[in-house]
Design an enzyme around this catalytic site. Sequence first.
Site, PDB file in Angstrom:
ATOM      1  N   LYS A   1     112.538  54.100  67.835  1.00  0.00           N
ATOM      2  CA  LYS A   1     112.035  54.302  66.475  1.00  0.00           C
ATOM      3  C   LYS A   1     112.565  55.603  65.848  1.00  0.00           C
ATOM      4  CE  LYS A   1     107.819  51.593  67.336  1.00  0.00           C
ATOM      5  NZ  LYS A   1     106.328  51.515  67.151  1.00  0.00           N
TER       6      LYS A   1
ATOM      7  N   TYR B   1     107.061  43.660  60.802  1.00  0.00           N
ATOM      8  CA  TYR B   1     105.679  43.939  61.199  1.00  0.00           C
ATOM      9  C   TYR B   1     104.665  43.144  60.377  1.00  0.00           C
ATOM     10  CZ  TYR B   1     106.850  47.664  64.531  1.00  0.00           C
ATOM     11  OH  TYR B   1     107.306  48.375  65.626  1.00  0.00           O
TER      12      TYR B   1
ATOM     13  N   THR C   1     100.245  52.087  73.476  1.00  0.00           N
ATOM     14  CA  THR C   1     100.565  52.335  72.061  1.00  0.00           C
ATOM     15  C   THR C   1     100.236  53.775  71.664  1.00  0.00           C
ATOM     16  OG1 THR C   1      99.947  50.031  71.659  1.00  0.00           O
ATOM     17  CG2 THR C   1     100.193  51.441  69.725  1.00  0.00           C
TER      18      THR C   1
ATOM     19  N   ASN D   1     105.488  56.552  67.636  1.00  0.00           N
ATOM     20  CA  ASN D   1     105.390  56.403  69.090  1.00  0.00           C
ATOM     21  C   ASN D   1     106.684  55.979  69.789  1.00  0.00           C
ATOM     22  OD1 ASN D   1     105.314  53.793  68.246  1.00  0.00           O
ATOM     23  ND2 ASN D   1     103.405  53.234  69.279  1.00  0.00           N
TER      24      ASN D   1
ATOM     25  N   HIS E   1     109.554  50.539  70.472  1.00  0.00           N
ATOM     26  CA  HIS E   1     108.894  49.232  70.368  1.00  0.00           C
ATOM     27  C   HIS E   1     109.298  48.369  71.555  1.00  0.00           C
ATOM     28  CE1 HIS E   1     107.861  45.219  68.870  1.00  0.00           C
ATOM     29  NE2 HIS E   1     109.086  44.869  69.214  1.00  0.00           N
TER      30      HIS E   1
ATOM     31  N   GLU F   1     112.318  38.356  67.549  1.00  0.00           N
ATOM     32  CA  GLU F   1     112.746  39.701  67.162  1.00  0.00           C
ATOM     33  C   GLU F   1     114.236  39.924  67.435  1.00  0.00           C
ATOM     34  OE1 GLU F   1     108.251  41.427  67.961  1.00  0.00           O
ATOM     35  OE2 GLU F   1     109.871  42.100  69.289  1.00  0.00           O
TER      36      GLU F   1
END
Length: 138
Positions: A10, A50, A92, A113, A116, A127
């Site tokens: 991320k 998302y 998470t 965080n 993914h 995905e």
Amino acid sequence: MDNKTFTMIKPDAVGNGHIGAILEKICSSGFRIAAMKMTRLTSEKASEFYAIHKGKPFYDELVQFMSSGHIVAAILEKENAVEDFRRLIGATNPEKAEDGTIRKLYAESMGRNAIHGSDSDENAQIEGNFFFSELERF
Ligand code: GTP
Ligand code: MG
């Protein structure tokens, strides 16, 4: 897509210079990189990715964050890939993540965080298809 999962490093982890360390951890944990690219998500694409979280209090912040900088998207291969990868990334919320997990090591917060990981074989396939063409996937 059994034995495959999908991941994104991320924008927080990319911006903090952790791409190399995270890929090293992934590869030394037995995953093979089947496809990979560094790219950026528009807010439209992040909303779509998302969409399952639409309506939740953190949704707008999540979409804004995921479109705020570069990400590294990859399809990973390993026996039991989805479950093993979720264990490698940790909870998470990084405060609850086990020692040695990627989120424990590199995440800043619940919202930022670091990484993914797909939560099912079905979502891993959806995905992976979202980011990679058929030629790139095989
Ligand atoms: P992903 O691998 O990114 O899908 O995370 P996850 O499967 O561990 O969590 P989940 O799919 O439930 O939520 C998706 C993302 O939304 C999380 O990674 C968080 O960044 C964010 N998120 C989830 N819950 C919260 C929350 O309560 N507060 C905030 N700020 N962000 C949240
Ligand atoms: Mg999830």
